[in-house]
Structure formats: structure tokens, C-alpha cells
Design a protein around this motif. Sequence first.
Motif, PDB file in Angstrom:
ATOM      1  N   LEU A  72       0.818  -1.212   0.000  1.00 42.65           N
ATOM      2  CA  LEU A  72       0.000   0.000   0.000  1.00 42.65           C
ATOM      3  C   LEU A  72       0.853   1.264   0.000  1.00 42.65           C
ATOM      4  N   ASN A  73       1.882   1.262   0.856  1.00 42.56           N
ATOM      5  CA  ASN A  73       2.743   2.432   0.979  1.00 42.56           C
ATOM      6  C   ASN A  73       4.116   1.974   1.475  1.00 42.56           C
ATOM      7  N   VAL A  74       5.157   2.225   0.703  1.00 46.95           N
ATOM      8  CA  VAL A  74       6.496   1.751   1.040  1.00 46.95           C
ATOM      9  C   VAL A  74       7.012   2.415   2.315  1.00 46.95           C
ATOM     10  N   ILE A  75       6.750   3.680   2.495  1.00 49.11           N
ATOM     11  CA  ILE A  75       7.217   4.381   3.697  1.00 49.11           C
ATOM     12  C   ILE A  75       6.581   3.773   4.946  1.00 49.11           C
ATOM     13  N   ALA A  76       5.305   3.461   4.872  1.00 42.65           N
ATOM     14  CA  ALA A  76       4.630   2.818   6.002  1.00 42.65           C
ATOM     15  C   ALA A  76       5.216   1.429   6.247  1.00 42.65           C
ATOM     16  N   GLY A  77       5.565   0.720   5.183  1.00 42.41           N
ATOM     17  CA  GLY A  77       6.199  -0.589   5.331  1.00 42.41           C
ATOM     18  C   GLY A  77       7.545  -0.498   6.014  1.00 42.41           C
ATOM     19  N   LEU A  78       8.296   0.559   5.694  1.00 42.13           N
ATOM     20  CA  LEU A  78       9.591   0.776   6.348  1.00 42.13           C
ATOM     21  C   LEU A  78       9.432   1.116   7.828  1.00 42.13           C
ATOM     22  N   ILE A  79       8.324   1.724   8.184  1.00 46.81           N
ATOM     23  CA  ILE A  79       8.062   2.042   9.586  1.00 46.81           C
ATOM     24  C   ILE A  79       7.593   0.802  10.343  1.00 46.81           C
ATOM     25  N   VAL A  80       6.795  -0.027   9.687  1.00 48.00           N
ATOM     26  CA  VAL A  80       6.258  -1.232  10.323  1.00 48.00           C
ATOM     27  C   VAL A  80       7.359  -2.237  10.645  1.00 48.00           C
ATOM     28  N   LEU A  81       8.384  -2.319   9.811  1.00 45.68           N
ATOM     29  CA  LEU A  81       9.434  -3.325   9.984  1.00 45.68           C
ATOM     30  C   LEU A  81      10.141  -3.216  11.339  1.00 45.68           C
ATOM     31  N   PRO A  82      10.716  -2.084  11.726  1.00 42.58           N
ATOM     32  CA  PRO A  82      11.395  -2.058  13.033  1.00 42.58           C
ATOM     33  C   PRO A  82      10.433  -2.090  14.221  1.00 42.58           C
ATOM     34  N   LEU A  83       9.256  -1.494  14.053  1.00 41.35           N
ATOM     35  CA  LEU A  83       8.292  -1.517  15.157  1.00 41.35           C
ATOM     36  C   LEU A  83       7.813  -2.933  15.443  1.00 41.35           C
ATOM     37  N   SER A  84       7.365  -3.619  14.413  1.00 41.26           N
ATOM     38  CA  SER A  84       6.893  -4.994  14.617  1.00 41.26           C
ATOM     39  C   SER A  84       8.051  -5.913  14.982  1.00 41.26           C
ATOM     40  N   GLY A  85       9.230  -5.658  14.413  1.00 41.14           N
ATOM     41  CA  GLY A  85      10.397  -6.477  14.745  1.00 41.14           C
ATOM     42  C   GLY A  85      10.741  -6.390  16.216  1.00 41.14           C
ATOM     43  N   GLY A  86      10.742  -5.190  16.758  1.00 36.82           N
ATOM     44  CA  GLY A  86      11.036  -5.021  18.178  1.00 36.82           C
ATOM     45  C   GLY A  86      10.023  -5.712  19.069  1.00 36.82           C
ATOM     46  N   ILE A  87       8.762  -5.556  18.743  1.00 34.96           N
ATOM     47  CA  ILE A  87       7.706  -6.184  19.544  1.00 34.96           C
ATOM     48  C   ILE A  87       7.783  -7.706  19.453  1.00 34.96           C
ATOM     49  N   LEU A  88       7.991  -8.225  18.256  1.00 34.00           N
ATOM     50  CA  LEU A  88       8.032  -9.678  18.085  1.00 34.00           C
ATOM     51  C   LEU A  88       9.289 -10.299  18.698  1.00 34.00           C
ATOM     52  N   ILE A  89      10.407  -9.608  18.651  1.00 33.72           N
ATOM     53  CA  ILE A  89      11.611 -10.109  19.317  1.00 33.72           C
ATOM     54  C   ILE A  89      11.403 -10.119  20.829  1.00 33.72           C
ATOM     55  N   TRP A  90      10.758  -9.096  21.354  1.00 36.67           N
ATOM     56  CA  TRP A  90      10.457  -9.064  22.779  1.00 36.67           C
ATOM     57  C   TRP A  90       9.556 -10.241  23.170  1.00 36.67           C
ATOM     58  N   LEU A  91       8.525 -10.510  22.362  1.00 29.37           N
ATOM     59  CA  LEU A  91       7.667 -11.668  22.627  1.00 29.37           C
ATOM     60  C   LEU A  91       8.458 -12.970  22.530  1.00 29.37           C
ATOM     61  N   GLY A  92       9.398 -13.030  21.598  1.00 27.48           N
ATOM     62  CA  GLY A  92      10.241 -14.220  21.452  1.00 27.48           C
ATOM     63  C   GLY A  92      11.100 -14.463  22.685  1.00 27.48           C
ATOM     64  N   THR A  93      11.596 -13.393  23.294  1.00 26.58           N
ATOM     65  CA  THR A  93      12.371 -13.585  24.522  1.00 26.58           C
ATOM     66  C   THR A  93      11.498 -14.138  25.640  1.00 26.58           C
ATOM     67  N   LYS A  94      10.232 -13.776  25.652  1.00 26.07           N
ATOM     68  CA  LYS A  94       9.306 -14.316  26.647  1.00 26.07           C
ATOM     69  C   LYS A  94       9.086 -15.814  26.406  1.00 26.07           C
ATOM     70  N   LEU A  95       9.045 -16.235  25.145  1.00 21.19           N
ATOM     71  CA  LEU A  95       8.879 -17.657  24.832  1.00 21.19           C
ATOM     72  C   LEU A  95      10.091 -18.485  25.245  1.00 21.19           C
ATOM     73  N   MET A  96      11.285 -17.896  25.161  1.00 22.88           N
ATOM     74  CA  MET A  96      12.509 -18.646  25.438  1.00 22.88           C
ATOM     75  C   MET A  96      12.897 -18.627  26.917  1.00 22.88           C
ATOM     76  N   ARG A  97      12.156 -17.940  27.750  1.00 19.88           N
ATOM     77  CA  ARG A  97      12.541 -17.838  29.176  1.00 19.88           C
ATOM     78  C   ARG A  97      12.608 -19.173  29.885  1.00 19.88           C
ATOM     79  N   GLY A  98      11.647 -20.031  29.698  1.00 19.90           N
ATOM     80  CA  GLY A  98      11.587 -21.282  30.449  1.00 19.90           C
ATOM     81  C   GLY A  98      12.480 -22.385  29.900  1.00 19.90           C
ATOM     82  N   VAL A  99      13.123 -22.173  28.787  1.00 16.55           N
ATOM     83  CA  VAL A  99      13.923 -23.212  28.157  1.00 16.55           C
ATOM     84  C   VAL A  99      15.357 -23.116  28.652  1.00 16.55           C
ATOM     85  N   GLU A 100      15.894 -24.225  29.101  1.00 22.27           N
ATOM     86  CA  GLU A 100      17.288 -24.245  29.564  1.00 22.27           C
ATOM     87  C   GLU A 100      18.091 -25.223  28.755  1.00 22.27           C
TER      88      GLU A 100
END
Length: 100
Positions: A72-100
Motif C-alpha cells: 500500500l505504501n512503502v514508507i509505512a512498510g519501512l516504519i512497520v518493519l522495526p516496530l513490529s520487529g522489536g515487539i516480536l523479538i520481545w515476545l520471542g524472549t518471553k517464549l525462550m525464558r523457560g527453556v534451559e
Amino acid sequence: MEYGYSILMGIFAGALLAYAGLMALTKDYKMLPLRARVSVKPKNEKLYMKQLAKVVALVALSPALSALVGLLNVIAGLIVLPLSGGILIWLGTKLMRGVE
């Protein structure tokens, strides 16, 4: 190349999803790069790889979302990438907490 960004991000997301799928199917700890294997010594390698495959698949959603928004809009896509990446990486760290 009006949709070049979206195509590139879609290919990147597909490659990450394929890697996550291979990790989930094989559960082979040696699929990780050597420097990652040296720094992480899990007790249960199969469980670790299963959880890590989930995290990689979750993080692959970031370029996929960016590709969809970029249609739809390349500039919006460039904004979505780091925002969603940060949120999803944070959620990923929550998933990996219990694994040793």
C-alpha cells in the motif's frame, strides 16, 4: 519495480519461515551457527530447538507484515518493519525464558 520492497521482504520472510520449519522438523542443534552453539549450552537440545523454531517463525512475521503494508505504501512498510520487529523479538524472549 513498484513492488520491489514488498517482494524482497516477502522472500526474506519466506526464507526465515523455511529455516524455522527445518529447525522444528529436525530439532538438530547443529543447524545453529557455530558462534551461537558455543554461547548457548541447553540441557535439552530438542526442546530448545523446538522453542527457537517458534521464535524464528514469530520474528518472520515482521518482514511479512512489512511486505503487506509495503504494497500500500512503502514508507509505512519501512516504519512497520522495526516496530513490529522489536515487539516480536520481545515476545520471542518471553517464549525462550523457560527453556534451559
